[in-house]
Design a protein around this motif. Sequence first.
Motif, PDB file in Angstrom:
ATOM      1  N   LEU A   1       0.826  -1.205   0.000  1.00 10.17           N
ATOM      2  CA  LEU A   1       0.000   0.000   0.000  1.00 10.17           C
ATOM      3  C   LEU A   1       0.866   1.263   0.000  1.00 10.17           C
ATOM      4  N   GLU A   2       1.953   1.223   0.762  1.00 12.35           N
ATOM      5  CA  GLU A   2       2.849   2.383   0.789  1.00 12.35           C
ATOM      6  C   GLU A   2       3.505   2.603  -0.569  1.00 12.35           C
ATOM      7  N   LEU A   3       3.888   1.516  -1.222  1.00 11.80           N
ATOM      8  CA  LEU A   3       4.516   1.628  -2.532  1.00 11.80           C
ATOM      9  C   LEU A   3       3.546   2.239  -3.546  1.00 11.80           C
ATOM     10  N   VAL A   4       2.316   1.740  -3.549  1.00 11.08           N
ATOM     11  CA  VAL A   4       1.315   2.241  -4.495  1.00 11.08           C
ATOM     12  C   VAL A   4       0.933   3.683  -4.156  1.00 11.08           C
ATOM     13  N   ASP A   5       0.689   3.955  -2.863  1.00  9.60           N
ATOM     14  CA  ASP A   5       0.315   5.309  -2.446  1.00  9.60           C
ATOM     15  C   ASP A   5       1.421   6.318  -2.755  1.00  9.60           C
ATOM     16  N   GLY A   6       2.678   5.857  -2.674  1.00 10.34           N
ATOM     17  CA  GLY A   6       3.803   6.753  -2.915  1.00 10.34           C
ATOM     18  C   GLY A   6       4.047   7.056  -4.378  1.00 10.34           C
ATOM     19  N   GLY A   7       3.281   6.431  -5.260  1.00 13.26           N
ATOM     20  CA  GLY A   7       3.408   6.712  -6.672  1.00 13.26           C
ATOM     21  C   GLY A   7       4.549   6.000  -7.358  1.00 13.26           C
ATOM     22  N   ASP A   8       5.138   4.992  -6.716  1.00 10.12           N
ATOM     23  CA  ASP A   8       6.287   4.305  -7.305  1.00 10.12           C
ATOM     24  C   ASP A   8       5.972   3.626  -8.635  1.00 10.12           C
TER      25      ASP A   8
ATOM     26  N   LEU B   1      -4.704  -0.850 -13.549  1.00  9.93           N
ATOM     27  CA  LEU B   1      -5.351  -2.163 -13.539  1.00  9.93           C
ATOM     28  C   LEU B   1      -4.965  -2.932 -12.286  1.00  9.93           C
ATOM     29  N   MET B   2      -5.968  -3.490 -11.613  1.00  4.40           N
ATOM     30  CA  MET B   2      -5.756  -4.366 -10.466  1.00  4.40           C
ATOM     31  C   MET B   2      -6.407  -5.711 -10.773  1.00  4.40           C
ATOM     32  N   THR B   3      -5.688  -6.782 -10.506  1.00 10.29           N
ATOM     33  CA  THR B   3      -6.219  -8.128 -10.674  1.00 10.29           C
ATOM     34  C   THR B   3      -6.187  -8.812  -9.322  1.00 10.29           C
TER      35      THR B   3
ATOM     36  N   HIS C   1      -5.863 -20.862  -4.586  1.00  6.05           N
ATOM     37  CA  HIS C   1      -4.990 -19.998  -5.380  1.00  6.05           C
ATOM     38  C   HIS C   1      -5.346 -18.552  -5.075  1.00  6.05           C
ATOM     39  N   GLU C   2      -4.328 -17.688  -5.045  1.00  5.16           N
ATOM     40  CA  GLU C   2      -4.547 -16.271  -4.782  1.00  5.16           C
ATOM     41  C   GLU C   2      -3.713 -15.450  -5.754  1.00  5.16           C
ATOM     42  N   VAL C   3      -4.328 -14.417  -6.322  1.00  3.72           N
ATOM     43  CA  VAL C   3      -3.645 -13.527  -7.247  1.00  3.72           C
ATOM     44  C   VAL C   3      -3.856 -12.090  -6.803  1.00  3.72           C
ATOM     45  N   LEU C   4      -2.772 -11.317  -6.741  1.00  7.04           N
ATOM     46  CA  LEU C   4      -2.869  -9.880  -6.498  1.00  7.04           C
ATOM     47  C   LEU C   4      -1.783  -9.190  -7.317  1.00  7.04           C
ATOM     48  N   GLU C   5      -2.201  -8.464  -8.326  1.00  5.79           N
ATOM     49  CA  GLU C   5      -1.276  -7.738  -9.189  1.00  5.79           C
ATOM     50  C   GLU C   5      -1.819  -6.328  -9.427  1.00  5.79           C
ATOM     51  N   VAL C   6      -0.914  -5.365  -9.440  1.00 11.53           N
ATOM     52  CA  VAL C   6      -1.297  -3.970  -9.658  1.00 11.53           C
ATOM     53  C   VAL C   6      -0.404  -3.399 -10.755  1.00 11.53           C
ATOM     54  N   SER C   7      -1.023  -2.870 -11.780  1.00 10.96           N
ATOM     55  CA  SER C   7      -0.283  -2.253 -12.887  1.00 10.96           C
ATOM     56  C   SER C   7      -0.538  -0.750 -12.879  1.00 10.96           C
ATOM     57  N   GLY C   8       0.538   0.006 -12.927  1.00 10.96           N
ATOM     58  CA  GLY C   8       0.438   1.454 -12.981  1.00 10.96           C
ATOM     59  C   GLY C   8       1.052   1.998 -14.250  1.00 10.96           C
ATOM     60  N   THR C   9       1.054   3.315 -14.387  1.00  6.44           N
ATOM     61  CA  THR C   9       1.585   3.936 -15.603  1.00  6.44           C
ATOM     62  C   THR C   9       3.100   3.806 -15.712  1.00  6.44           C
ATOM     63  N   TYR C  10       3.796   3.520 -14.582  1.00  4.73           N
ATOM     64  CA  TYR C  10       5.259   3.412 -14.606  1.00  4.73           C
ATOM     65  C   TYR C  10       5.774   2.001 -14.336  1.00  4.73           C
TER      66      TYR C  10
END
Length: 333
Positions: free
Chosen positions: A152-159, A165-167, A251-260
Amino acid sequence: MARTGAERHRGLGGAAIPTALRWGILGAGLVADDAVAPALREAGHDLAVVASQSLSRAQSFAARHGVRRARGSYDEALAARDVDAVYVALHPAAHEEWAVAALEAGKHVICERPLSTDAGSAARIAAAAVANGCTVMESQPARFHPRTQALLELVDGGDIGQVRLMTVALSQRMRDLDNFRARPELGGGALLDLGTPAIAMARWLAREEPEGVQAVSRRWRTGADGVIAALLSFPSGAVASVAASFEGAAHEVLEVSGTYGAVGTQLAFNAGADDEVTLVRDGREIGSWRADPYPRMLAAFADAAASGREAPLPVEDAVATASVVDAVRTAAG
């Protein structure tokens, strides 16, 4: 604030010693047996009473976990003067009745997820907490895993830039049609059981509420949804693909795709103390952890309850998740 027998002291050098509460557990099922009671013990809490509709089951549970008393009535547990907080580990259709009863008895409450079967019911639980000056929280142990905090910190920080897209997917094979999870009248179904944490995770990552929902589901002969998939669209332009299934292997999947960039992890919701989990960004491991989130969750909740602060995961968050669950259910038809 509700009266409590909890204490918080300062140790040598001024270090804070975690708050200990006296707990009652309603329900002696799998989650309470495998996760909740051991975590309460590890976190240094007093297990005052466990209640089940089967007294013999409660007695066996108490013997295994060192609980001081076993009762065959939930009312008896709530009437106990030496109980500060209650963990409601019942089927979802019973959550509102017994969470509200516990709050009206002046007990703080953690309720197994989902908080209740729909947003209206969840809001009534939240209102009961306010009316009785108690703290209530939905159990979401994954939120308290240090890997989740790092994500959450990584995503919130804009890294990884703006989230696009979130899966999020959870699958757990469930064959027992007599289990409450296969019975809609008891709050069963993949959406409530597995979809609740998946939807909550998408909301936490997006940091906003979805404005559009599409969904499809397949129902079993019991009437419960055995599989459900939803597409959530957010005002920022982010989209979440969320799926929950009782038909596939675990099975568990968590992936987050950002612009960078993109980041993902494994065992996003059910990592235990012996599981090493990692964050992988753009194919490169950036961190690894081993942790049991249950003691962390219970310690954070106890500290908030004893000091009169808001729950570490505010109950309004559970109501918001329930609202999205309702929208998915409606969209699936």
